[in-house]
Enzyme design. Sequence first.
Site, PDB file in Angstrom:
ATOM      1  N   THR A   1       0.842  -1.089  -0.033  1.00  0.00           N
ATOM      2  CA  THR A   1      -0.158   0.006   0.214  1.00  0.00           C
ATOM      3  C   THR A   1       0.724   1.142  -0.101  1.00  0.00           C
ATOM      4  O   THR A   1       1.780   1.093   0.692  1.00  0.00           O
ATOM      5  CB  THR A   1      -1.088   0.114   1.205  1.00  0.00           C
ATOM      6  OG1 THR A   1      -1.823   1.199   1.180  1.00  0.00           O
ATOM      7  CG2 THR A   1      -0.102  -0.029   2.504  1.00  0.00           C
TER       8      THR A   1
ATOM      9  N   GLU B   1      -4.727  -2.265   5.005  1.00  0.00           N
ATOM     10  CA  GLU B   1      -4.156  -2.840   6.343  1.00  0.00           C
ATOM     11  C   GLU B   1      -5.301  -3.578   7.054  1.00  0.00           C
ATOM     12  O   GLU B   1      -5.161  -4.190   8.026  1.00  0.00           O
ATOM     13  CB  GLU B   1      -3.595  -1.632   7.120  1.00  0.00           C
ATOM     14  CG  GLU B   1      -2.417  -0.951   6.773  1.00  0.00           C
ATOM     15  CD  GLU B   1      -2.471   0.081   5.768  1.00  0.00           C
ATOM     16  OE1 GLU B   1      -3.458   0.138   4.894  1.00  0.00           O
ATOM     17  OE2 GLU B   1      -1.481   0.848   5.676  1.00  0.00           O
TER      18      GLU B   1
ATOM     19  N   LYS C   1      -6.355  10.406  -3.365  1.00  0.00           N
ATOM     20  CA  LYS C   1      -7.171   9.204  -3.957  1.00  0.00           C
ATOM     21  C   LYS C   1      -7.872   9.413  -5.313  1.00  0.00           C
ATOM     22  O   LYS C   1      -8.913  10.158  -5.070  1.00  0.00           O
ATOM     23  CB  LYS C   1      -7.909   8.549  -2.981  1.00  0.00           C
ATOM     24  CG  LYS C   1      -7.747   6.999  -3.263  1.00  0.00           C
ATOM     25  CD  LYS C   1      -8.275   6.181  -1.990  1.00  0.00           C
ATOM     26  CE  LYS C   1      -7.922   4.784  -2.148  1.00  0.00           C
ATOM     27  NZ  LYS C   1      -8.650   4.010  -1.665  1.00  0.00           N
TER      28      LYS C   1
ATOM     29  N   TRP D   1      -3.649   5.904  -5.207  1.00  0.00           N
ATOM     30  CA  TRP D   1      -3.011   7.002  -4.351  1.00  0.00           C
ATOM     31  C   TRP D   1      -2.115   7.694  -5.351  1.00  0.00           C
ATOM     32  O   TRP D   1      -1.438   7.476  -6.089  1.00  0.00           O
ATOM     33  CB  TRP D   1      -2.310   6.286  -3.293  1.00  0.00           C
ATOM     34  CG  TRP D   1      -3.208   5.746  -2.132  1.00  0.00           C
ATOM     35  CD1 TRP D   1      -3.168   4.366  -1.745  1.00  0.00           C
ATOM     36  CD2 TRP D   1      -4.043   6.357  -1.221  1.00  0.00           C
ATOM     37  NE1 TRP D   1      -3.937   4.148  -0.800  1.00  0.00           N
ATOM     38  CE2 TRP D   1      -4.554   5.370  -0.400  1.00  0.00           C
ATOM     39  CE3 TRP D   1      -4.624   7.813  -1.069  1.00  0.00           C
ATOM     40  CZ2 TRP D   1      -5.528   5.757   0.625  1.00  0.00           C
ATOM     41  CZ3 TRP D   1      -5.486   7.918  -0.008  1.00  0.00           C
ATOM     42  CH2 TRP D   1      -5.968   6.867   0.830  1.00  0.00           C
TER      43      TRP D   1
END
Length: 542
Positions: free
Chosen positions: A185, A330, A438, A443
């Site tokens: 990520t 996450e 975003k 991202w």
Amino acid sequence: MLGLMQDYQLTVQTILDHAALNHGEREMVTRSIEGPIRRTTYQDIRERALCVAKALQKEGIGIGDRIATMAWNTDRHVEIWYGIMGLGAICHTVNPRLFAEQLVYIVNHAEDKMLFVDLTFVPIVEAIADKLPTIQKYIIMTDDAHMPETSLPNVITYETWLAASDADFTWGVFDENTASSLCYTSGTTGNPKGVLYSHRSNVLHGLMCNQPDVLGINSNDNILPIVPMFHANAWAITYAVPAAGASLIMPGAGMDGKSIYELLDSEKVSASAAVPTVWLGLLQYLEENDLALPYLDRVLIGGAACPRMMIETLENKYDVEVIHGWGMTEMSPVGTTGKLKHATEHLRGDERVKLKLRQGRTPYMVEMKIIDDEGNDLPRDGATSGHLLVRGPAISKAYFKHDEEILDQDDWFDTGDIANIDELGYMQITDRDKDVIKSGGEWISSIEIENTAVGCEGVAEAAVIGIAHPKWTERPLLIILRKEDSEVSAADVLAYLDGKIATWWMPDGVEFVDEIPHTATGKIQKMTLREQFGGYAFKAPD
Ligand code: AMP
């Protein structure tokens, strides 16, 4: 005293075993990368996954080895994914939308030993292959008839590789806490970080997502996960759907409104999941072609805030229930869903839409709270905003090969989102603490753009914030403080950035200010800038 129940390990291959045995005839339908629609069953998928596991073992792959995939949602990707994990190796789903340096970084950081790649992404891999010393073999996910000319070394097509194997294989035997999969990520700054899921966390999360107030999947459903498997496990759908015995409809590379509509219609899809940008494309296509959605019952929309127009149009015009969800890589990734409940079921009209605009409430297995800057718990009053913290069995406790502590002393993980929670448990994201934008579900690091922009002659300071955008949810606006006497223009700055950042990171607008606000610790006050530029609209390109 311990309970006297069986030590049945919650490993993900048990999901596929269950699906093949009890729903073996149930179809998986794929829009193949080669073009035609391909139909297979859970029984076939399991057989081929076993072939994958056996073939991997023959290659010397074992428990804990990382194997990368760079692939769309397809039947082949599902069999490879279960084959890798069922052996005890780790499936590293690589996001092909990362730019080259990030791809090189994550494959090397993960020390991936093999890479399975869809036809679409072969050129991306070819461009970086000489920087991937750990990859011993490349497997192109097609058959020999569709094998492209390629400069990749040690390369074979998936079907040829698989044909040399067979399904006479027993899944690996290992503890349920064994790592199963890896997803990187992008953080605010620096390199992407690896989220390392375990078999147990994936099984529990899959079951959590099967709850009626999340996706509520049953064996009669036909589910279309548009959200890619390389985006945090396709939001658990590739576990939850086989566990329920529902049919999986895989969109392959077809993310446009027309392709999505065709599958929704021909496969009588009952539920689907995607980021708002994808739904926007579908809504436009429906509108332009005067089409309806007679089979679609509900959609999970998340990854970015779901706009009001989308909820109203899908619910009122097309009679499709919108379930607004929030989560993060996450968190496996689902954290909240906004289903109505006993106390809110009666809401109608604007009140109902307003509730649905909130990101929702936690299912069992996610705990959530908000705290102030000093760490004090804040009330669930629907008004007070604070840092949003979470904990649960499918939430990260550390990043892969990183020492940094990411939990507080009570095991809470700070999401980097700012939110309030109302008395009924519905959470609403009100801002973002982490400094990122975003756009279309991917991202953009504001800090990276700022750091690059300050290298431009005449720029004293740069700040980047996200501005609401009808198609991409957010696009970057670059705010510049000029050096004294400088007359640097927007065109100068954009020309300077060109080639130094990914093209889709390029700011959609540049504004000049006399002052950039700072916090006491010298950080740019993004919240103030976001207020200052509230309602800002990008100029149409000349
Ligand atoms: P990712 O790890 O890429 O899935 O990104 C997770 C982040 O996306 C969250 O921490 C939020 O900042 C943002 N996000 C996800 N879902 C929503 C939503 N429904 N509304 C607003 N932001 C969201």
